[in-house]
Design a protein around this motif. Sequence first.
Motif, PDB file in Angstrom:
ATOM      1  N   UNK A   1       0.935  -1.198  -0.084  1.00  0.00           N
ATOM      2  CA  UNK A   1      -0.170  -0.055  -0.029  1.00  0.00           C
ATOM      3  C   UNK A   1       0.896   1.042  -0.115  1.00  0.00           C
ATOM      4  N   UNK A   2       0.410   2.089  -0.671  1.00  0.00           N
ATOM      5  CA  UNK A   2       1.084   3.312  -0.782  1.00  0.00           C
ATOM      6  C   UNK A   2      -0.008   4.516  -0.933  1.00  0.00           C
ATOM      7  N   UNK A   3       0.346   5.578  -0.086  1.00  0.00           N
ATOM      8  CA  UNK A   3      -0.404   6.768   0.090  1.00  0.00           C
ATOM      9  C   UNK A   3       0.051   8.143  -0.045  1.00  0.00           C
ATOM     10  N   UNK A   4      -0.241   8.684  -1.295  1.00  0.00           N
ATOM     11  CA  UNK A   4       0.461  10.219  -1.556  1.00  0.00           C
ATOM     12  C   UNK A   4      -0.646  11.533  -1.185  1.00  0.00           C
ATOM     13  N   UNK A   5      -0.212  12.281  -0.304  1.00  0.00           N
ATOM     14  CA  UNK A   5      -0.926  13.654  -0.170  1.00  0.00           C
ATOM     15  C   UNK A   5      -0.255  14.470  -1.089  1.00  0.00           C
TER      16      UNK A   5
ATOM     17  N   UNK B   1       2.533  15.344  -3.084  1.00  0.00           N
ATOM     18  CA  UNK B   1       3.837  14.940  -3.471  1.00  0.00           C
ATOM     19  C   UNK B   1       4.199  14.305  -2.303  1.00  0.00           C
ATOM     20  N   UNK B   2       3.678  14.235  -1.038  1.00  0.00           N
ATOM     21  CA  UNK B   2       4.220  13.838   0.042  1.00  0.00           C
ATOM     22  C   UNK B   2       3.900  12.182   0.314  1.00  0.00           C
ATOM     23  N   UNK B   3       4.613  11.411   0.355  1.00  0.00           N
ATOM     24  CA  UNK B   3       4.374   9.745   0.432  1.00  0.00           C
ATOM     25  C   UNK B   3       4.214   9.537   2.141  1.00  0.00           C
ATOM     26  N   UNK B   4       3.029   9.270   2.338  1.00  0.00           N
ATOM     27  CA  UNK B   4       2.593   9.219   3.699  1.00  0.00           C
ATOM     28  C   UNK B   4       2.347   7.875   4.435  1.00  0.00           C
ATOM     29  N   UNK B   5       2.329   6.879   3.266  1.00  0.00           N
ATOM     30  CA  UNK B   5       2.373   5.403   3.492  1.00  0.00           C
ATOM     31  C   UNK B   5       3.011   4.894   2.626  1.00  0.00           C
ATOM     32  N   UNK B   6       4.020   4.268   3.049  1.00  0.00           N
ATOM     33  CA  UNK B   6       5.026   3.603   1.922  1.00  0.00           C
ATOM     34  C   UNK B   6       5.046   2.029   2.022  1.00  0.00           C
ATOM     35  N   UNK B   7       4.537   1.689   0.917  1.00  0.00           N
ATOM     36  CA  UNK B   7       4.761   0.099   0.878  1.00  0.00           C
ATOM     37  C   UNK B   7       4.506  -0.696   1.865  1.00  0.00           C
ATOM     38  N   UNK B   8       3.378  -0.598   2.601  1.00  0.00           N
ATOM     39  CA  UNK B   8       2.903  -1.363   3.663  1.00  0.00           C
ATOM     40  C   UNK B   8       2.224  -2.540   3.295  1.00  0.00           C
ATOM     41  N   UNK B   9       2.775  -3.662   3.688  1.00  0.00           N
ATOM     42  CA  UNK B   9       2.117  -5.053   3.591  1.00  0.00           C
ATOM     43  C   UNK B   9       1.876  -5.945   4.578  1.00  0.00           C
ATOM     44  N   UNK B  10       0.632  -5.949   5.037  1.00  0.00           N
ATOM     45  CA  UNK B  10       0.416  -6.702   6.197  1.00  0.00           C
ATOM     46  C   UNK B  10      -0.893  -7.847   5.806  1.00  0.00           C
ATOM     47  N   UNK B  11      -0.568  -9.075   6.491  1.00  0.00           N
ATOM     48  CA  UNK B  11      -1.666 -10.172   6.200  1.00  0.00           C
ATOM     49  C   UNK B  11      -2.202 -10.472   7.671  1.00  0.00           C
TER      50      UNK B  11
END
Lengths: 276, 360, 306
Positions: free
Chosen positions: B9-13, B15-25
């Motif tokens: 998961x990635x989330x940009x606001x 140009x700011x990356x606020x969630x960076x490559x989150x992987x959780x099962x």
Amino acid sequence: MNSSYSVISILRLLVIVLIMFILLAPFLWILIASFRPNMELVRNQTLIPQNITLENYVSLFAKSAYWKWVINSFIVSLYTVILSLPLIVAGAYSVYRTQFRGRNVLSFFLLSVYIFPTALLVVPIFKIFDGLSLIDSHLGCALMNTAFAVPFGIWLLQAFLRSLPPELEEAAAVDGISKIRTLFQIIIPQAAPGIIAIAMFAFIVSWTEYLFAMTLLLSNDLHTLPIGLTGIVFGQYRVNWGFAAAGAVGSALPVFILFLIVGRWFIRGISAGAIK
Amino acid sequence: MASVSLKNLNKFFGNTLVVNNVSVDIADGEFLVFVGPSGCGKTTTLRMVAGLESISDGEIQIRDRTVNHLPPGARDVAMVFQNYALYSHMTVGKNLGFALKARRFDDDDIKKRVLRVAKMLDLEEMLDRKPRQLSGGQRQRVALGRAIVRNPQVFLMDEPLSNLDALLRLQTRKELIELTGELKSTVIYVTHDQVEAMTMGHRLAVMNEGEVVQLDTPENIYNQPSSRFVAEFIGSPPMNFLNMEINEKNGKKFLKNDSLVLPVPDSMKKLCENAVIMGFRPNEIELVSQGGISGTVSVVESLGAEKLVYLKLGVNTISILVPSEEKIKSGENLQFNLRPEALHLFNYSNQRRITSNRND
Amino acid sequence: MTQNDFRNSEARLGLYLILPAVVLVILVVILPIISGIQISFTSQRVVGSEFETVGLKNYLDLFGDKNFIASLGRSAVWVIANGLFQTIISLLIALLINQPFRGQNFVRTWILLPWAVPAAVTAILWRWMFDATSGIINTSMMGLGVLEKPLLFLANPEIAGISLTFVNSWRYVPFLTIIFLASLASVPEEEYEAAKVDGAGMWLQFKSITFPNLLPTLTVLGLVGTLWASNVFDIIWMMTRGGPGVSTTTVPVLMYDTAFYGYNISKASAGAIIFLLLLIIFAIVFIFLNRKQFILANETFKDLSK
């Protein structure tokens, strides 16, 4: 320190009393005048009337079309409120609680109605409304009032809408409640004080409106209070002050009653519940 | 109930990356806690799962179904907000039943479910009251009840306890653990409070600057923090850190700085760095009368059963926890021992944990 | 970037919800303007009469019309006197009644009464107060010996404009005051407390807390209030009909008179369009200079969107 503080607060109170006196004393003075016989009005007056008479009210209530004007005014104002409320609530929700391209431009556009010189628009409006059979109709008049109440009404409702936490809508969204249902069952009930205030605003805009009513309502039977009052007061060469005073009191009275009932809601409704 | 899987998961606001490559099962029935300092992206991650925030990149699956494009209401998740988001114009009963009513459940069914949840949460007496007539704890339970009544696949909770006062928070924490255990629900829980995270979560996802820096059970995270950040964030009072050089003498390696020398633990023999960050928890020391590491007491704080003592070791200040019976005054000299197993070593430059079973 | 249906549906809903208001404004404001522009290029005398297209003749006539140019000047003075004066007075009154005092609730409700009655009532009230022979102001001033002969508030060309400005302000200041008051109520109390603890005096508190918080409201009211003032017609019409002479004939009054008493609706329309253009230029300059405040007045999701 303490004594200078109280001197300031007494001074402040005096200024407030003076302002309220300037704003309200004319009403009191016209109320007194309305009970004076006409003869007493043209002579130098004493503060307390020497003779009290109801003749002015008799002419107003019994000999003029006062009650018809009041009813007409109520009809136009009621139409205006009914037409404005959905437009204002929907518009305010749109401008202040949703995000879309052009949101800012559209809200500027709406406020720009106040640029237009109403006194000069009446000619083309007359022509357009003539084509739509809205001449000599209370609805047509209310439509104009609505157009001029809505933009500022939208702006007035903003404070209340902004004070609602966004989580209310998010909670509803997560619970699978549609946006429209959220608007009706959550936002509108939550914004009730604000909506009462804008209803009052729309009512008064319409109640005091003169130009459109004068232009668009041709038959005497449809005249509203401002038109009727202007006619009886300024129609003659010499103003009959006693009668005019009774007319003014009679026209202010419905507003006075409205204020007694919901007046205190107005400031509350436009200030986001910040005032207890 | 269902499993949830977050994939890259990635989330940009902007140009700011606020969630960076989150992987959780997250397994079915698991209580997973996202924990981290404010602004670390944990709430944004939760809001993406709820559907309140768009996904810039990556995938979210709930019960093996991709939900990226589903609106929040179609994901069959329920959310408890930090400020509860109760509808103040509705009674407690209406608040609890509103979502069901919107889904056209019949009135008897709604009544039954609301009553069951009210019983579960001890809200039966409150059903006709408005939210403003309730205490903070009761409001919190209504917010919880509103989620439970829907019987969703997943519960999302965004700092639901942070508006409660300390005592109530402890009690509610316990109740929430029991309740979610009984319901066997899948819970994704966001908090900045590491104690809350440690006590509630089956597993914790520690986040920092948009990334999940460690995903493990509370015990493993406490015992083997993956980085200096995790070591400092998890555990209270926080871990002490000292910069150490590594010297070799007679074939044995030593950790050394201006005020102390310690042998490198046997398990770390293969260490090849020549400088590390050494960490140890304030409670993992042992006071001795002589022969230990020596420091000067600067401040003593009483915590009740224990005392938190700040010690000056050369230029560094560390904190240690000692039983409150110990009579310690500031200015006094103290000596303590550190067990080699209690030491955590972190790489000096990237601050990652140096594990014992390294082969290089 | 992937699409998000939730946000998209929100955007669509937002657009749909504002459309009815936009359509209404187009119907009763934009269409009449277009129609007014058309009329202004013709020689139409009254509604429905025969006419021919005359191009820019009406405009050229107006630019040579001393009466029209003078009324533009009077409108400018009127707008400055009313728009500016009312805004400042309202703000001062709002600050005055913002702090609690006995009777605050009474003041907050009943201050609005002058705004809420029809202009005809206002006109009667003040014509009665101003009356030369039996008006309370003149009789009491003469009784006290302040005046020797009655002041002709509405019949003296030198002071009629001032009297009208006073009456118009009497009518609108209460409403503006209440809006400022509402805006003041949204200033967080803690900010004042923090400032007091830091030792800030009254003036510094106003400058650094009250004023910045009021700025968006001040900007919107500055614009809308000025536009309202520029288009005031009913109160002038009822109190002086633009007189005595032409001393209170602003553009709206002159154009109304030209259209309905001078039977020249096309000339009146041309005058209206010129006036409108001037107001649009004012509005654009005003919005451009204050664009930050307007955007601020529209922002809600400060932290969510960016």
